[in-house]
Design an enzyme around this catalytic site. Structure first.
Site, PDB file in Angstrom:
ATOM      1  CG  ASP A  65      21.801 -15.207  25.307  1.00  0.00           C
ATOM      2  OD1 ASP A  65      21.726 -16.429  25.577  1.00  0.00           O
ATOM      3  OD2 ASP A  65      22.131 -14.781  24.188  1.00  0.00           O
ATOM      4  CG  ASN A  92      14.849 -25.719  33.581  1.00  0.00           C
ATOM      5  OD1 ASN A  92      14.530 -26.896  33.445  1.00  0.00           O
ATOM      6  ND2 ASN A  92      14.297 -24.748  32.850  1.00  0.00           N
ATOM      7  NE  ARG A 127      34.131 -20.843  36.310  1.00  0.00           N
ATOM      8  CZ  ARG A 127      34.680 -20.783  35.104  1.00  0.00           C
ATOM      9  NH1 ARG A 127      34.488 -19.716  34.347  1.00  0.00           N
ATOM     10  NH2 ARG A 127      35.426 -21.759  34.669  1.00  0.00           N
ATOM     11  CB  SER A 143      21.463 -33.798  33.478  1.00  0.00           C
ATOM     12  OG  SER A 143      22.102 -34.466  32.420  1.00  0.00           O
ATOM     13  CB  SER A 144      18.891 -35.131  29.379  1.00  0.00           C
ATOM     14  OG  SER A 144      18.457 -36.119  28.481  1.00  0.00           O
ATOM     15  CE1 TYR A 158      19.547 -31.318  25.392  1.00  0.00           C
ATOM     16  CE2 TYR A 158      19.556 -33.687  25.780  1.00  0.00           C
ATOM     17  CZ  TYR A 158      19.084 -32.421  26.091  1.00  0.00           C
ATOM     18  OH  TYR A 158      18.154 -32.265  27.106  1.00  0.00           O
ATOM     19  CE  LYS A 162      20.566 -30.810  29.314  1.00  0.00           C
ATOM     20  NZ  LYS A 162      20.279 -29.693  30.236  1.00  0.00           N
TER      21      LYS A 162
END
Ligand SMILES: NC(=O)c1ccc[n+]([C@@H]2O[C@H](COP(=O)([O-])OP(=O)(O)OC[C@H]3O[C@@H](n4cnc5c(N)ncnc54)[C@H](OP(=O)(O)O)[C@@H]3O)[C@@H](O)[C@H]2O)c1
Length: 249
Positions: A65, A92, A127, A143-144, A158, A162
């Site tokens: 998760d 992703n 990390r 990203s978007s 949102y 990003k």
């Protein structure tokens, strides 16, 4: 197809569906051993693993998760234990939640989980991975288009996740460049079959704002990710590759 990624180990977060699954398939076709994560879609994850195996390549799925930062070191340890190292990290996995900042009905708990998943969780994986990534390694953050231009109402949170993770990835490029590890961003666009689309009116407005006037296919975005993972992209770092049909053109 040539196999430029032979001998490489990749980790794709969120590989059970959508763009992540398309990326797992493509990196495996190109010769990489591919680990990927999921959080709830165990059957779909197993189907992706089976499909890769049926083509003679290697894949393994780990339930992890991303909203829980503490799980990242164990995830990376599992990948290294399974495949013997790590060369390519594709960040992703993400979720989307929407709501205007002044709407009393906005589900702020959903927004908080999105911040944890899309931003803090990605940082934790980067990390942990940075401890073990081999020279010549690649970090590719998905990203978007909304990471650089919001464009529609209700997307402040949102877009912030990003935009934030894009900037973080630029910092990673600076930190890991001396180890010959590149870090880049792919700004994905609206995709067929991906995460829940916005309401029909917003979707129409977004599609009509694109140069190409259509949604993309996950395979089209995965191709951009595979390029950045490939030897051909050895001198590309700190870059943003737009694969969103011309949202910013
Ligand atoms: N779809 C679009 O139109 C669009 C547009 C621009 C950018 N993007 C970006 O493209 C990327 C992929 O989007 P998509 O549409 O392919 O998404 P998707 O179809 O909804 O799939 C999301 C993937 O992420 C995994 N995931 C979600 N929450 C997770 C968590 N807490 N921990 C671990 N894994 C988790 C899911 O696992 P489970 O299957 O187990 O839930 C699934 O494998 C995202 O970064 C997204 O922001 C998408």
């Amino acid at each position: 197809m040539s196999k430029p990624l032979t001998g490489k180990v990749a980790l794709v977060t969120g590989g059970s569906r959508g763009l992540g699954a398309a990326t797992v398939r493509l990196l495996a076709e190109q010769g990489a051993d591919v680990a990927f994560t999921y959080v709830s879609s165990e059957k779909q994850a197993q189907a992706v693993v089976d499909e890769v195996h049926s083509k003679g390549a290697k894949a393994v799925a780990f339930k992890s998760d991303q909203a829980d930062m503490s799980g990242a070191p164990a995830l990376i340890d599992d990948v290294v234990a399974h495949f013997g190292g790590l060369d390519i990290l594709v960040n992703n996995a993400a979720i989307s939640a929407a709501g205007t900042v002044d709407d009393p009905d906005t589900d702020t708990a959903a927004l908080d989980r999105m911040h944890a998943t899309n931003y803090l969780g990605v940082i934790a994986v980067i990390r942990a991975a940075s401890r073990v990534l081999r020279a010549g390694g690649r970090i590719i953050t998905v990203s978007s288009g909304l990471g650089s231009r919001v464009g529609v109402p209700g997307a402040a949170d949102y877009s912030a996740t990003k935009s934030g993770i894009e900037r973080y990835t630029m910092g990673v490029a600076r930190d890991l460049g001396p180890r010959n590890i590149t870090a880049n961003v792919v700004e994905a666009g609206l995709m067929e079959g991906g995460m829940e689309a916005p309401d029909p009116e917003t979707l129409k407005a977004l599609v009509s704002s694109l140069s190409l006037q259509r949604m993309g296919h996950p395979e089209e975005i995965a191709a951009a990710i595979a390029f950045l993972a490939s030897p051909a992209a050895s001198y590309v770092t700190g870059a943003v590759l737009d694969a969103h049909g011309g949202y910013n053109a």
